[in-house]
Design an enzyme around this catalytic site. Structure first.
Site, PDB file in Angstrom:
ATOM      1  N   GLU A 424       0.750  -1.125  -0.092  1.00  0.00           N
ATOM      2  CA  GLU A 424      -0.068  -0.013   0.002  1.00  0.00           C
ATOM      3  C   GLU A 424       0.862   1.450  -0.047  1.00  0.00           C
ATOM      4  O   GLU A 424       0.604   2.185   0.637  1.00  0.00           O
ATOM      5  CB  GLU A 424      -0.956   0.002   1.286  1.00  0.00           C
ATOM      6  CG  GLU A 424      -1.792  -1.107   0.967  1.00  0.00           C
ATOM      7  CD  GLU A 424      -2.921  -1.069   2.156  1.00  0.00           C
ATOM      8  OE1 GLU A 424      -2.792  -0.238   3.176  1.00  0.00           O
ATOM      9  OE2 GLU A 424      -3.847  -1.871   2.287  1.00  0.00           O
ATOM     10  N   GLU A 500      -3.951  -9.095   0.705  1.00  0.00           N
ATOM     11  CA  GLU A 500      -4.207  -8.702   2.072  1.00  0.00           C
ATOM     12  C   GLU A 500      -5.969  -8.832   2.121  1.00  0.00           C
ATOM     13  O   GLU A 500      -6.428  -8.212   1.178  1.00  0.00           O
ATOM     14  CB  GLU A 500      -3.776  -7.518   2.457  1.00  0.00           C
ATOM     15  CG  GLU A 500      -3.690  -7.540   3.918  1.00  0.00           C
ATOM     16  CD  GLU A 500      -2.827  -6.161   4.355  1.00  0.00           C
ATOM     17  OE1 GLU A 500      -1.715  -5.773   3.969  1.00  0.00           O
ATOM     18  OE2 GLU A 500      -3.435  -5.262   4.942  1.00  0.00           O
TER      19      GLU A 500
HETATM   20  C1  GAL Z   1      -3.965  -2.626   5.670  1.00  0.00           C
HETATM   21  C2  GAL Z   1      -2.378  -2.431   5.649  1.00  0.00           C
HETATM   22  C3  GAL Z   1      -2.185  -3.228   6.865  1.00  0.00           C
HETATM   23  C4  GAL Z   1      -2.810  -3.017   8.153  1.00  0.00           C
HETATM   24  C5  GAL Z   1      -4.356  -3.133   7.675  1.00  0.00           C
HETATM   25  C6  GAL Z   1      -5.364  -3.173   8.878  1.00  0.00           C
HETATM   26  O1  GAL Z   1      -4.460  -1.483   4.695  1.00  0.00           O
HETATM   27  O2  GAL Z   1      -1.646  -2.902   4.928  1.00  0.00           O
HETATM   28  O3  GAL Z   1      -0.685  -2.975   7.385  1.00  0.00           O
HETATM   29  O4  GAL Z   1      -2.735  -1.536   8.457  1.00  0.00           O
HETATM   30  O5  GAL Z   1      -4.840  -2.593   6.750  1.00  0.00           O
HETATM   31  O6  GAL Z   1      -6.772  -3.349   8.521  1.00  0.00           O
END
Ligand code: GAL
Length: 808
Positions: A424, A500
Site C-alpha cells: 500500500e 491482504e
Molecule cells: C492494511 C495495511 C495493514 C494494516 C491493515 C489493517 O491496509 O496494509 O498494514 O494496517 O490495513 O486493516
C-alpha cells in the site's frame, strides 16, 4: 564391493569433520552489555560498561514496558484508513518504550591463528539505524531495522580481545505498528580463509524437473584463483546423491548443473529438503565449505490458470504476520515461531506473508521444514511517506541494497514462492511511483529470475489508470472485494492475488448483542465481538473473500490480515486508551484461537473435522433473550439442541456469504444448561456431535502445555495454557481471576499473555488476570537439563501444578 562402500562412507564422514573447520560461524548471543541513552564515548574500547545491564541477544529492549499512553500519542489522520482530519491516536506502536537511543557492547576473543583470516560481522536485523564500531573505530552503518547486512571487519579485528559497540536509534513516528527495539535478531561472526565463498554467494535453482530427473543449478561466487569447486548433493537422510567438480569461473562465479534422479518434490504437504555442500579448493587445498539447504519444486503463474506448484493448480490459504511474537516482543525465538506455525498448520493454512518487511531467517527455515509457502515482503513505504520518519527517509540510498541483501540471503529457501516490493505504498499515486515499481521489480528479476513480484495495492482504481498494476508480475489487491472483477478485466496478467484480505476484528471470547454486521463498531469496553461480523470501513468479514476464492478460478488465493494479533494498531480503537494491540488476529496475542480460527479451519483443513460452537453459554442475566448460536464446521448441515430441545436443522446455502460458510441459529433464547450440535454428512447421516455447558463458580486452575519436554538450551519455551474450571470440570469462559506464577527447577518464568488488547499488565511480571477464562504462561529452559515445575495460584482457587522436563 560392500566393504568399499562402507569405506567410502567412513571416509566421507571423517573428511566432513575436518572440512568444516575451514569456516567458523560464531553466534554472538551471550556476554552483551546494554544501556539506554545517547552516550558519548560508548564506542570506545576502554569505555566502562560494567554497570550496564547484562543481556543476551536476540533482545528487545522495549518489551518490558511499562505501557504508557504518552509514548506514541500523536495527532494524525491515518490516510490509509480513509481519515481526512487529524485526531489523537494512542497505542499505534504498542505504547511500549521503544523510542530513543541505546547501546550494546560485546567483548569477544579472536585467537592468534584466526587473526589473518577473513572475518565477517553479520546482523540479521537491528532496530534501527545501527552504527557499528569495533575497537573504537567505526565499521559501518545501516538504516532499515528489518534488513540483513554484514561488514568485512578483517582490517578492524585484533588477536585477543575485541570490543564491538552498536548504537541504535528509533525515532518517533517511524512505524505503523510495534517495531521493537534493539538487536532483536542474530548477530554472528564468520571466520574463514581469504580465499573463500562469498557471503550469501550460493544460488540454487531447479530449472528442469521430471519424474526421473531434476537439474539442480548451483551458482557460486568465490574469491581466489586457480582453484576448483566441488558441489555435492545429499538427500534428507544425508545420503550422497551426486557431485560435480567445476574448474572454470565466469567472472567470480562458478555455474554447475547437477543431476538428481527421481527427485522428491518440495510442497507444503511434503516439505522434502536436500543439501548442497560446496567445497572450494585452491591448488589442492580446501579453503572453504558452505552447506545450503534447498528444495526441488516448480512454480508457475499463468493467465487464466493461476498459480501451480509442481504442476498442480492451487490457491494460497495464507495469513499475513507482523514480526512481533506477542509477549516476547520482537526478539526472535524459534520455539515461539514454531508454535505459531504449528497452530497455523492445524488451521490448514499453507502460506505466510511477512508483512511488511523482511522475514527472520529462522521463520524461513521453519517454513521450509514444516511446509509453508512464503511471500517475502520488503517495504511498507517507498519514497512517499506514510509516517513522518518511515522508510521514505532511506528509500533513495538504500532500497537497492536492502533488496539485494534480502534476495541473496533468502533465495535458496524453497518456501519463498513470491516477492513483494511494497505494501500500500503511497507511490501508487503518480508517475514517479510507476517508475519505482518497475525499478524495484527489475532488481528482483536481476537477482532472482525465478520468482514473480507483487505489491499489495489498496489504490486499485489509481493503479488501473496509471499502469502501476499492469506492470507487476502479480497484481495484489488489498481488500476491495468489489474491485476484483474489474481489476481482473483491466489488468493483463490474467489472475488476481488477494495479497491482504478480511481485516475482521474480534476479541477472544467476547460476544456482543444484538448480533449484526457492522463496520467500525465500538463498545464501551473497547472489545470487538467474536460473532465475526465486524470489520473496518475498508475491510470485510471472511466469508466475502471465500466467495471470490471459491467462485473465481482466476483468484490465486488470499493472505488474511492477520494470523495472530500483534502489538500496536488497535483499530477500531485507535483513539481509545488503553487499547494497545490489534484485534485483527485469527488467534489472539497469546496465540489462543479466536472463533474465527475454526471458520478458516473448517474451510482450509480438509483432512480434519471441525465442529465448533459459539458463543460460550454463560449468560447470567440474558435468560429468555435472543442469543444467536453459530457453528463453524466442514459439514453442510447440523441440528442444534438447547437442553435437549431442537432448535431445528440449519444447512449452508447461498442466501448470503455468511449462510454459505456458517451455520447460524439467529433466534435461540438463552437458558443455562447444555448446547449440543449434531452434524450431518451429505446423505443426512449424523456423523459428529459437540456440546458446551454453562459453567458454575470458578473452582480449580488447569494447566495444559503445548510441549512437556523441551531442550535444555536456555532458549526453548513451553507454552502453558492456563484456564479455570468449575467443580465439575467445565471451563469458566468469563473468568477474570488474577493469577500468580512460580517456576522452580531447571527453568525460568519468561512471560505471560492473556490476549486482552486493553491490558496494561507487563508480560514479564509473574502475575496476570485471566481474559475470557484463559491466559498463556511461557516457561523457558536453562542450559542445564532437569525437571521444571510451574505452579499457578489464585485467590479462592485450587492451585495448578505442571511438570515439564528439559533435556539435552
Ligand atoms: C492494511 C495495511 C495493514 C494494516 C491493515 C489493517 O491496509 O496494509 O498494514 O494496517 O490495513 O486493516
Amino acid at each position: 564391493m560392500k566393504q568399499f562402500k562402507i569405506f567410502l562412507f567412513i571416509f566421507f564422514i571423517t573428511t566432513q569433520v575436518s572440512f568444516s573447520q575451514v569456516r567458523v560461524v560464531r553466534e554472538l548471543d551471550s556476554n552483551w552489555k546494554f544501556q539506554k541513552g545517547d552516550l558519548e564515548n560508548a564506542f570506545q574500547s576502554n569505555f566502562k560498561d560494567s554497570k550496564w545491564e547484562s543481556v543476551t541477544v536476540p533482545h528487545d529492549w522495549a518489551i518490558y514496558g511499562p505501557f504508557d499512553k504518552e509514548i506514541d500519542k500523536q495527532s494524525v489522520a491515518i490516510v490509509q484508513n480513509g481519515e481526512k482530519t487529524a485526531s489523537e491516536k494512542t497505542g499505534r506502536t504498542g505504547s511500549l518504550p521503544h523510542i530513543g537511543t541505546a547501546w550494546y557492547r560485546n567483548k569477544f576473543t579472536i585467537s592468534a591463528s584466526e587473526k589473518g583470516k577473513k572475518v565477517i560481522l553479520l546482523f540479521e536485523g537491528a532496530m534501527s539505524e545501527p552504527q557499528i564500531y569495533l575497537n573504537g573505530k567505526k565499521v559501518g552503518e545501516w538504516a532499515y531495522g528489518y534488513s540483513y547486512f554484514y561488514f568485512d571487519i578483517t582490517d578492524f579485528i585484533s588477536a585477543g580481545e575485541n570490543t564491538l559497540a552498536v548504537k541504535l536509534t528509533n525515532k518517533e513516528f517511524a512505524s505503523r505498528w510495534y517495531p521493537g527495539a534493539g538487536l532483536y535478531r542474530k548477530v554472528s561472526l564468520i571466520i574463514k580463509n581469504k580465499e573463500s565463498i562469498d557471503q550469501w554467494g550460493t544460488s540454487i535453482t531447479t530449472p528442469f524437473i521430471s519424474k526421473e530427473v531434476a537439474k539442480v543449478n548451483v551458482k557460486t561466487k568465490a574469491t581466489g584463483e586457480n582453484g576448483y569447486l566441488v558441489t555435492t548433493i545429499f538427500d534428507a537422510n544425508g545420503q550422497k546423491l551426486s557431485s560435480d567438480k567445476a574448474t572454470t569461473k565466469f567472472g567470480n562465479e562458478f555455474d554447475q548443473n547437477i543431476k538428481v534422479k527421481n527427485p522428491k518434490l518440495w510442497s507444503p504437504e511434503t516439505p522434502y529438503l536436500y543439501k548442497a555442500v560446496s567445497q572450494w579448493f585452491v591448488g589442492d587445498e580446501l579453503k572453504d565449505e558452505v552447506t545450503s539447504r534447498f528444495g526441488i519444486r516448480d512454480i508457475k503463474y499463468e493467465a487464466n490458470k493461476g498459480f501451480s506448484l509442481n504442476g498442480e493448480v492451487r490457491k494460497f490459504k495464507g495469513v499475513c504476520l507482523h514480526h512481533d511474537l506477542g509477549p516476547l516482543g520482537t526478539a526472535i525465538n524459534v520455539a515461539a515461531l514454531r508454535r505459531q506455525l504449528t497452530i497455523l498448520k492445524d488451521m490448514g493454512c499453507n502460506a505466510i506473508r511477512s508483512s511488511h518487511n523482511m522475514p527472520s531467517l529462522e521463520q524461513l527455515e521453519l517454513c521450509d521444514e514444516m511446509g509453508f509457502m512464503f511471500l517475502a515482503e520488503s517495504f511498507d513505504e517507498w519514497a512517499k511517506p506514510k509516517v513522518k520518519n518511515g522508510y521514505n527517509r532511506f528509500f533513495e540510498a538504500y532500497a537497492e541494497k536492502d533488496l539485494v541483501n534480502l534476495i541473496h540471503a533468502t533465495r535458496n529457501h524453497p518456501s519463498i514462492v513470491m516477492w513483494s516490493s511494497g505494501n500500500e505504498v503511497p507511490d501508487q499515486w503518480g508517475e514517479a511511483g510507476v517508475k519505482r515499481a518497475k525499478w524495484l521489480q527489475e532488481i528482483f528479476h536481476r537477482e532472482d529470475p525465478t520468482r514473480p513480484v507483487t505489491v499489495g495495492m489498496d489504490q486499485v482504481k489509481a493503479t488501473m489508470e496509471s499502469g502501476f498494476g499492469a506492470l507487476l508480475d502479480v497484481p495484489g489487491l488489498n481488500y476491495r472485494v468489489h474491485l476484483y472483477e474489474e481489476a481482473f478485466k483491466k489488468f493483463p496478467q490474467g489472475f488476481i492475488l488477494g495479497s491482504e484480505t478480511a481485516s475482521t476484528v474480534s476479541s477472544r471470547g467476547i460476544y456482543k448483542f444484538p448480533v449484526v454486521k457492522e463496520k467500525n463498531k465500538q463498545y464501551p469496553d473497547f472489545q470487538s465481538s467474536s460473532y465475526d461480523l465486524e470489520a473496518c470501513s475498508w475491510s470485510n468479514v471472511p466469508d466475502e473473500d471465500f466467495v471470490l476464492q471459491d467462485d473465481k478460478p482466476w483468484v490465486i488465493g488470499e493472505f488474511v490480515w492477520t494470523g495472530f494479533d500483534y502489538l500496536g494498531e488497535p483499530t477500531p480503537y485507535d483513539e481509545k486508551w488503553p487499547s494497545r494491540s490489534s484485534y485483527f488476529g485469527i488467534n489472539d496475542l497469546a496465540g489462543l484461537p479466536k472463533d474465527r480460527f475454526y471458520l478458516y479451519r473448517s474451510r482450509w483443513n480438509t483432512e480434519k473435522e471441525t465442529l465448533h460452537i459459539l458463543p460460550h453459554w454463560n449468560w447470567e442475566g440474558r435468560e429468555g433473550q435472543v442469543t444467536p448460536v453459530f457453528v463453524y464446521t466442514n459439514y453442510d448441515s447440523a441440528e442444534l439442541f438447547v437442553n435437549g430441545k431442537s432448535m431445528g436443522i440449519q444447512k449452508k446455502n447461498n442466501a448470503t456469504p455468511q449462510n454459505r460458510y456458517r451455520l447460524m441459529w439467529m433466534d435461540v433464547k438463552y437458558e443455562p444448561g447444555t448446547l449440543k450440535v449434531v452434524a450431518f454428512d451429505k446423505d443426512g447421516k449424523a456423523v459428529a456431535e459437540e456440546e458446551i455447558h454453562t459453567a458454575g463458580k470458578a473452582y480449580k486452575i488447569v494447566l495444559d502445555a503445548d510441549r512437556k519436554t523441551i531442550q535444555a538450551d536456555g532458549k526453548d519455551l513451553s507454552y502453558v495454557t492456563v484456564s479455570v474450571v468449575d467443580e465439575k470440570g467445565i471451563p469458566c469462559p468469563t473468568a477474570t481471576n488474577q493469577l500468580q506464577f512460580k517456576v522452580k527447577g531447571k527453568g525460568v518464568y519468561r512471560a505471560a499473555c492473556n490476549g486482552d488488547a486493553t491490558s496494561l499488565e507487563q508480560f514479564h511480571l509473574p502475575t496476570m488476570k485471566l481474559f475470557s477464562g484463559k491466559l498463556v504462561v511461557l516457561v523457558q529452559s536453562l542450559k542445564e537439563a532437569g525437571n521444571i515445575e510451574l505452579t499457578v495460584s489464585g485467590k479462592g482457587l485450587k492451585t495448578g501444578t505442571l511438570n515439564i522436563s528439559s533435556t539435552k
